[in-house]
Every structure is written in structure tokens, then in C-alpha cells.
Design a protein around this motif. Structure first.
Motif, short mmCIF file in Angstrom:
data_model
loop_
_atom_site.label_atom_id
_atom_site.label_comp_id
_atom_site.label_asym_id
_atom_site.label_seq_id
_atom_site.Cartn_x
_atom_site.Cartn_y
_atom_site.Cartn_z
N GLY A 157 14.91 -0.50 6.99
CA GLY A 157 13.97 0.61 6.99
C GLY A 157 14.62 1.88 7.49
N ASP B 107 13.28 -1.91 11.17
CA ASP B 107 14.53 -2.66 11.14
C ASP B 107 15.63 -1.81 10.54
N ALA C 120 5.45 -6.34 -1.06
CA ALA C 120 6.77 -6.83 -1.48
C ALA C 120 6.80 -8.35 -1.49
N LYS C 121 6.22 -8.97 -0.47
CA LYS C 121 6.18 -10.43 -0.40
C LYS C 121 5.34 -11.01 -1.53
N VAL D 236 11.74 -4.31 -3.36
CA VAL D 236 11.57 -3.26 -2.35
C VAL D 236 10.36 -2.40 -2.72
N ALA E 50 4.52 0.56 6.51
CA ALA E 50 5.57 -0.45 6.37
C ALA E 50 4.96 -1.84 6.28
N SER E 51 3.91 -2.08 7.05
CA SER E 51 3.25 -3.39 7.02
C SER E 51 2.62 -3.62 5.65
N GLY F 118 9.03 -1.87 2.62
CA GLY F 118 8.97 -3.32 2.72
C GLY F 118 9.98 -3.96 1.80
N LYS F 119 10.51 -5.11 2.18
CA LYS F 119 11.50 -5.81 1.36
C LYS F 119 11.24 -7.30 1.41
N ALA F 120 11.42 -7.98 0.28
CA ALA F 120 11.24 -9.43 0.24
C ALA F 120 12.13 -10.00 -0.85
N ASP G 189 5.40 -4.15 3.12
CA ASP G 189 6.00 -5.46 3.28
C ASP G 189 5.12 -6.56 2.69
#
Length: 424
Positions: free
Chosen positions: A5, A2, A38-39, A121, A31-32, A110-112, A35
């Protein structure tokens, strides 16, 4: 990938190019993973590292939206503290060296966002950077000096976990208060204060330390302890420093108890315990060696010099009524366990040691290694530690006792748990 990223990848590669390292390529798998982590930490509302063999940088900010370059700029800003004439891991620079680490090839970001608006991040790198004894061939100076970071509106309340050696400086705080009513009608007010140390880019990202102050009417108070040496600040991993970045972060809810800022007349007349220093030393050393014998490691020897330094720090903690570790320079690289509890000054040496050792129930002997909830125990029984020095001090009103233990050589060295921590 995205937009966030893409911005993060471009920011990494801008800095890497300046420092003579090849560009990273995007990894959907990393990245997965980033992410997902991060979540998870966003749901929990706390900044911490994952148990991963990949390289990892973590970042959190409150009160504003960010783009992908913001966390990378924060991590890279540690370059100002990196001494290229002394190649090797250096405190306060681990985020920077991971960003420009030549041997890392892939990146995932990853970001949440948490329920209260914090943005988390996570950056993942493969292969991991910060490999001990490999800095000379992986971290290079920029020909034109450090890359200038674009000026933006200053980020407020930034957090990034410390690698090690966090010095205390300016802080921002957030508090949460809860009142607990017991069956007998007494009440306990728990004020959770998140203290964020902001120093240049601390650890440079910034360190998050949570302390809990307790005001209550019940007679018995819960002892608490914390360790900055759950991962030694000076620890040098033989292979990857990634786990250190995960575990150097102080344990959340490092508790301490605070009662009245100004003691009452009755409290002001309190006379400290007459328990002798010699009795305390014997008690503390015997308690340690009892457990060390059980775990098949040599007994510790008492060091008067180390004990004097531990005593000075214990007195400082008692004076400020705060549970915090000494900086690396202040404790000369020794291992350190600290604790606080109500009264119990007479038995402080044994009380604290028993408390630290009680973490043994959570240690995985079938999977040797550092654990965030077992660092006190592993330092107590660390085979290679030879000397012990401890100090104790009371607050002015006599209601709190603070205990500091220091160990030489320091324990909890990464990749050395198997030969230092044995099943009892």
C-alpha cells in the motif's frame, strides 16, 4: 498500511505531483473495502468492478509477483493517449485520469491472489474521479511532459478492465476444457478460452474477454448473446464515471458456438435460408416494438443506413465465428446488442430480441440503473432510442446464425435509467 500500500500511495503521489494535483492520503476504510473486493474477485478468478460510489481502478497480472507501483504505473501509462487540449473524458484514459484527479483526496489499495496464482489489485478513491464536465479543473498536464515510468522486467499477462472502446490487437490465451456427459450418453466438450487483449495498456490496463466454444453431439444448442452497449462505450455520466469503469467490462462467458473449422461435404453443400430481408426487418422491428409498447415507450423506426452497417458486422462475425462488438468508430457511437445461436436464421430477428428481452426478469425497477445481466433488455426498451437497424448472417456451413442490432441514440446512459426504463 502495508509495504504494498505504501508503494502504491507513493507512486500515485509522484504522478499527481507532476500533474499539479495534491497528494492523496491513505484511508484504512477504503483499503478495507478494496481488500474485500480484491479477495472476492480473486476467489472467482475474474476481473470485474464493484458496485461502489467510490472511484475504482482494477488490475490483474499472471505469473509473477508485483510491488505496489506496478498497477499504478500501468494505470498512469494511459497518459500517452490523453489529449489535454480536449479536456473531458477520453477513451483509453480513464485509469490515468482517476490516478491524477485533483478532487480525489483519499486512497485505499487491496491485493489478493487467486488459487491459480493470479494477482488482483483494487484501488479505491474518494471522492470519485472522472466526473463529467469536471475534467478541466481536475486533470492537468505535467510541466515537463508525461512522467517517465521506471523500466522493469515487462509484466506478462496483465489485465485491467476496459473503460470503453476496446480495440482488438495482440492477444494471449488461457484455456480450460471440461467434458460433460448427458444421461443419454452424448457428450459436450466445453473449452473456456480467456483471451487477453494487450494493447499499449489497454483501456488501458488491458481488457479481459472470456469466450466459450462448444463442441457437442446434441441437436439443440444454447443461444447466447452479449452486449458492448450494456454500458455504452460513449456513455457520459452526468456525475461519476466510476460505475462505468465497473460496467464497461464485457460480460464474462460471452458465449459463441464453434463446430468444425472446415465443413464436411454435406455441410459445404448447405443452401442458406431463403427468408427475405424485408421479412427479417419486419420481424425484428415488430418484436422490439411489442416489448417497447409493453414498457410504455415509443416505437422504434427502422433505419436502412444503420441496418446496412449492422449487416456488415453480422457478416464479419459469421465469417470469423466469433461474438465480439464493433469498436466505437466502427459503429459510430450507436448502441449495440449482438447474439448467436444454432440455425434459426428464418426467425433470427424475433429469436434475438426475445433473448435480449428475457433479462427483464433480473431488472430491479425499484432500483433503476445499469445491471451486468440486464443491459440487453434495457437497450431494447430504452425510451430515448429512436431508430433501429439489424443484420443477420450465417456461417458457411449454415449451422450458426449471428445477429447484430444497433440503436440510435444509444441507450444505457448512466444516471438516466429512471426516465428511460419503465415497468411493464
Amino acid at each position: 498500511m502495508d509495504a504494498f500500500g505504501k508503494e502504491a500511495l507513493e507512486a500515485h503521489n509522484k504522478f499527481r505531483k507532476a500533474h499539479l494535483s495534491p497528494a492523496l492520503v491513505w484511508s484504512s476504510a477504503l483499503a478495507s473495502d478494496a481488500d474485500a473486493w480484491a479477495k472476492k474477485i480473486a476467489r472467482e478468478g475474474r476481473l470485474c468492478h464493484d458496485d461502489t460510489s467510490d472511484g475504482e481502478n482494477v488490475f490483474m497480472v499472471c505469473g509473477r509477483e508485483i510491488d505496489g507501483s506496478d498497477p499504478v504505473n500501468s494505470w498512469y501509462s494511459e497518459v500517452k493517449d490523453y489529449d489535454f487540449s480536449k479536456q473531458g473524458y477520453q477513451t483509453n484514459t480513464g485509469h490515468f485520469s482517476q490516478v491524477v484527479w485533483k478532487g480525489s483526496k483519499q486512497l485505499g489499495i487491496g491485493k489478493a491472489k487467486s488459487a491459480d496464482g493470479k494477482v488482483f489489485v483494487v484501488g479505491r478513491y474518494r471522492p470519485a474521479g472522472n466526473m463529467m464536465r469536471a475534467f478541466k479543473e481536475n486533470v492537468f498536464p505535467s510541466k515537463n511532459g508525461p512522467v517517465k515510468i521506471p523500466e522493469k522486467k515487462p509484466l506478462k499477462n496483465i489485465y485491467a478492465p476496459a473503460h470503453k472502446n476496446q480495440d482488438e490487437s495482440g492477444t494471449t490465451q488461457q484455456t480450460e476444457t471440461k467434458v460433460i456427459t448427458y444421461p443419454d450418453g452424448t457428450k459436450k466438450t466445453v473449452v473456456s478460452t480467456v483471451t487477453v487483449t494487450l494493447k499499449g495498456n489497454e483501456k488501458e490496463g488491458y481488457t479481459k474477454e472470456t469466450k466459450t466454444t462448444v463442441h457437442e453431439t446434441k441437436e439443440e444448442d444454447t443461444p447466447t448473446c452479449d452486449t458492448k452497449r450494456a454500458l455504452p462505450r460513449e456513455a457520459k455520466k452526468e456525475d461519476s464515471f466510476t460505475t462505468d469503469m465497473k460496467k464497461a467490462l464485457p460480460r464474462d462467458n460471452a458465449g459463441f458456438e464453434v463446430f468444425k473449422n472446415s465443413p464436411s461435404k454435406e455441410e459445404a453443400s448447405y443452401v442458406p435460408s431463403s427468408a427475405t430481408k424485408k421479412e427479417f426487418e419486419k420481424q425484428a422491428l415488430d418484436a422490439h416494438n411489442k416489448y417497447r409498447t409493453k414498457h410504455k415507450v415509443p416505437p422504434l423506426k427502422w433505419s436502412k443506413e444503420i441496418a446496412n452497417e449492422a449487416q456488415a458486422w453480422a457478416e464479419k462475425l459469421a465469417k470469423t465465428r466469433s461474438l465480439q462488438h464493433a469498436s466505437a468508430s466502427e459503429r459510430k457511437g450507436y448502441g449495440e446488442n449482438i447474439a448467436s445461436f444454432s440455425r434459426r436464421f428464418e426467425t433470427a430477428g424475433e429469436e434475438a430480441t426475445n433473448m435480449w428481452y428475457s433479462e427483464v426478469k433480473d431488472y430491479r425497477f425499484d432500483k433503476p440503473g445499469f445491471g451486468g445481466n440486464t443491459g440487453h433488455f434495457t437497450q431494447v426498451v430504452w425510451k430515448d432510442s429512436v431508430e433501429l437497424g439489424m443484420g443477420r448472417a450465417q456461417t458457411a456451413d449454415g449451422r450458426l446464425t449471428f445477429v447484430v442490432a444497433r440503436y440510435s441514440p444509444a441507450g444505457n446512459m448512466m444516471n438516466r435509467f429512471q426516465e428511460n426504463v419503465f415497468k411493464g
